[in-house]
Every structure is written in structure tokens, then in C-alpha cells.
Scaffold this motif. Structure first.
Motif, mmCIF file in Angstrom:
data_model
loop_
_atom_site.group_PDB
_atom_site.id
_atom_site.type_symbol
_atom_site.label_atom_id
_atom_site.label_comp_id
_atom_site.label_asym_id
_atom_site.label_seq_id
_atom_site.Cartn_x
_atom_site.Cartn_y
_atom_site.Cartn_z
ATOM 1 N N TRP A 11 0.814 -1.216 0.000
ATOM 2 C CA TRP A 11 0.000 0.000 0.000
ATOM 3 C C TRP A 11 0.849 1.269 0.000
ATOM 4 N N VAL A 12 2.079 1.204 0.481
ATOM 5 C CA VAL A 12 2.930 2.406 0.501
ATOM 6 C C VAL A 12 3.176 2.933 -0.914
ATOM 7 N N PRO A 13 3.758 2.146 -1.843
ATOM 8 C CA PRO A 13 3.928 2.681 -3.200
ATOM 9 C C PRO A 13 2.606 2.902 -3.916
ATOM 10 N N ALA A 14 1.586 2.072 -3.621
ATOM 11 C CA ALA A 14 0.295 2.235 -4.301
ATOM 12 C C ALA A 14 -0.335 3.587 -3.963
ATOM 13 N N LEU A 15 -0.303 3.967 -2.703
ATOM 14 C CA LEU A 15 -0.910 5.245 -2.311
ATOM 15 C C LEU A 15 -0.081 6.428 -2.789
ATOM 16 N N VAL A 16 1.250 6.257 -2.847
ATOM 17 C CA VAL A 16 2.101 7.332 -3.358
ATOM 18 C C VAL A 16 1.836 7.568 -4.847
ATOM 19 N N GLY A 17 1.678 6.488 -5.607
ATOM 20 C CA GLY A 17 1.476 6.625 -7.048
ATOM 21 C C GLY A 17 0.040 6.818 -7.476
ATOM 22 N N LEU A 18 -0.916 6.713 -6.553
ATOM 23 C CA LEU A 18 -2.335 6.768 -6.915
ATOM 24 C C LEU A 18 -2.744 8.049 -7.641
ATOM 25 N N PRO A 19 -2.254 9.237 -7.243
ATOM 26 C CA PRO A 19 -2.684 10.445 -7.971
ATOM 27 C C PRO A 19 -2.258 10.460 -9.435
ATOM 28 N N ASP A 20 -1.155 9.782 -9.796
ATOM 29 C CA ASP A 20 -0.654 9.808 -11.170
ATOM 30 C C ASP A 20 -1.062 8.583 -11.971
ATOM 31 N N LYS A 21 -0.814 7.395 -11.434
ATOM 32 C CA LYS A 21 -1.148 6.140 -12.135
ATOM 33 C C LYS A 21 -2.374 5.529 -11.448
ATOM 34 N N VAL A 22 -3.543 6.027 -11.778
ATOM 35 C CA VAL A 22 -4.740 5.733 -10.991
ATOM 36 C C VAL A 22 -5.105 4.250 -11.039
#
Length: 230
Positions: free
Chosen positions: A125-136
Motif C-alpha cells: 500500500w505504501v507505493p500504491a498510495l504514493v502513485g495513486l494520484p498519477d497512475k490511478v
């Protein structure tokens, strides 16, 4: 490619930049996630008997782990910390699951594996939440995969059949979402059709799509790669 590194009012000497294109590893990593999800869902929902657990484990090790490990390495080379971290966590977690199934009796649960899966959920979830705004959409798939790890961990800790069924159902959802994202990413790169089918790329991930159409000479003069995100 030759460009110039000009300071304010001071033309600089020509700068030679060697560009090495790298294909996106996301399709391979997401297809491997789909395979892992459907294999384990088949076990958890009773579609295949628990005695087939060793065959599932070999599939995870030989296909899923290898694809996601290579995908993580390529994503590091492409300078994408979100994709590289997520694929690395997935590869390591599936390897642990496979080894546990190879060394345990069919259908057995393990509290140690349960704790590991809960921890893997947090790590993913750490990288997923960091990248969520860009790679939805790809990051939503990583969030769902983390949720699957969490539910599987709860089942391993409690041995409650209801949790196993819920985990299998979530695994089917992860499989479907991963298949769509893999197809969309592969189609966009292979056909050069940016944004079709949609992956909801935004911000830096959206501007990275322009790398296939042209190169910003000013940026390339000071950057070691072609793009910063997949």
C-alpha cells in the motif's frame, strides 16, 4: 542525440546523450498478478483440490515470481520507484506463499505466513498510495492486491473458512482488474494510442507518455533517462 546545455546567456558546449528505450514492465507484472490471483482463488474457492497446492506453488515460483522480479528490475532502470517497489513486494510475497505451500501439508494454515501477508499488505500500500494520484488504475490494482494479502493473512491467522471464501472472491476481482490494466498498458505501448484504452494516467505519468512522441532536449541534457514514470 546531440543537444546543448546552455546556461543563462552562456551557450555551453554540445552534449551527447545516449538514449536507451526501455519497454514498460507493467503488462508482464500485472499479467503475473492475474495468474497468481486466479491460481490461489481456485484453491480457496474449492475449484481445485487442496492436494494441488504444490502445482500452484510451482506455478507461482516459475511464472509469477520470475516475471514480477524482472519487471521490478526493469522498472528501477526506468527510474519508476512506484512500479519497481510494488512489483518487488509482489514478487517476494508470492515467493513466500509458494515456499509455504511446498513445505506444508495440503490445506494447512500458518500463523507465520499470516503475519507476513499482513505486513506485505502494508508494504504494497505504501507505493500504491504514493502513485495513486498519477497512475490511478494500476495503483488501484496494487491496493486491491494488498487487500487480498490482508484478507489471506487473516485467514491464515484464524483458519476460518469464511475468510478463505472472501479472499477467493477478492482474488477474482484482482485478476479481472489486473487483466484490464495489463491489456490497456500493452495496447497503448504496442499501438502508440495514448489514453486508449484508458489507464487514467495523470501528472508525471501522463507527461511520460510523450516520450514515445518526442524528447524534451532541455530535460534530456540533464537527465540520465528518457522518462521518469511508466
Amino acid at each position: 542525440m546531440t543537444t546543448r546545455d546552455d546556461g543563462p546567456g552562456h551557450p555551453g558546449p554540445p552534449v551527447n546523450v545516449m538514449l536507451r528505450p526501455i519497454a514498460t514492465p507493467l503488462p508482464a507484472g500485472l499479467l503475473a498478478l492475474a495468474v497468481a490471483s486466479i491460481l490461489l482463488a481456485a484453491l480457496e474457492l474449492g475449484w481445485i483440490p487442496p492436494t494441488e497446492g504444490h502445482a500452484v506453488a510451482f506455478g507461482l515460483l516459475l511464472l509469477v515470481v520470475s516475471l514480477q522480479f524482472v519487471g521490478s528490475v526493469v522498472a528501477y532502470l526506468a527510474r519508476d520507484p512506484v512500479a519497481s517497489t510494488a512489483l518487488g513486494v509482489l514478487a517476494g510475497t508470492w515467493a513466500a506463499v509458494a515456499l509455504s505451500k511446498l513445505t506444508s501439508p495440503p490445506g494447512a494454515t500458518s500463523a507465520g505466513l499470516g503475519v507476513l501477508l499482513v505486513g506485505a499488505c502494508v508494504l504494497l500500500w505504501v507505493p500504491a498510495l504514493v502513485g495513486l494520484p498519477d497512475k490511478v488504475l494500476p495503483c488501484i490494482v496494487f491496493v486491491l492486491a494488498g487487500l487480498r494479502f490482508l484478507l489471506t493473512g487473516i485467514y491464515q491467522l484464524t483458519s476460518a473458512p469464511a475468510w478463505e471464501t472472501v479472499t477467493g472472491i477478492v482474488g477474482l476481482v484482482v485478476c479481472a482488474c489486473a487483466l484490464y490494466c495489463a491489456f490497456a498498458a500493452l495496447y497503448q505501448d504496442a499501438r502508440g494510442q495514448r489514453g486508449v484504452p484508458p489507464l487514467m494516467r495523470r501528472g508525471g505519468a501522463r507527461t511520460s507518455e510523450a516520450a514515445a512522441l518526442g524528447v524534451d532536449a532541455e530535460q534530456v541534457a540533464s537527465e540520465p533517462g528518457v522518462r521518469g514514470q511508466l
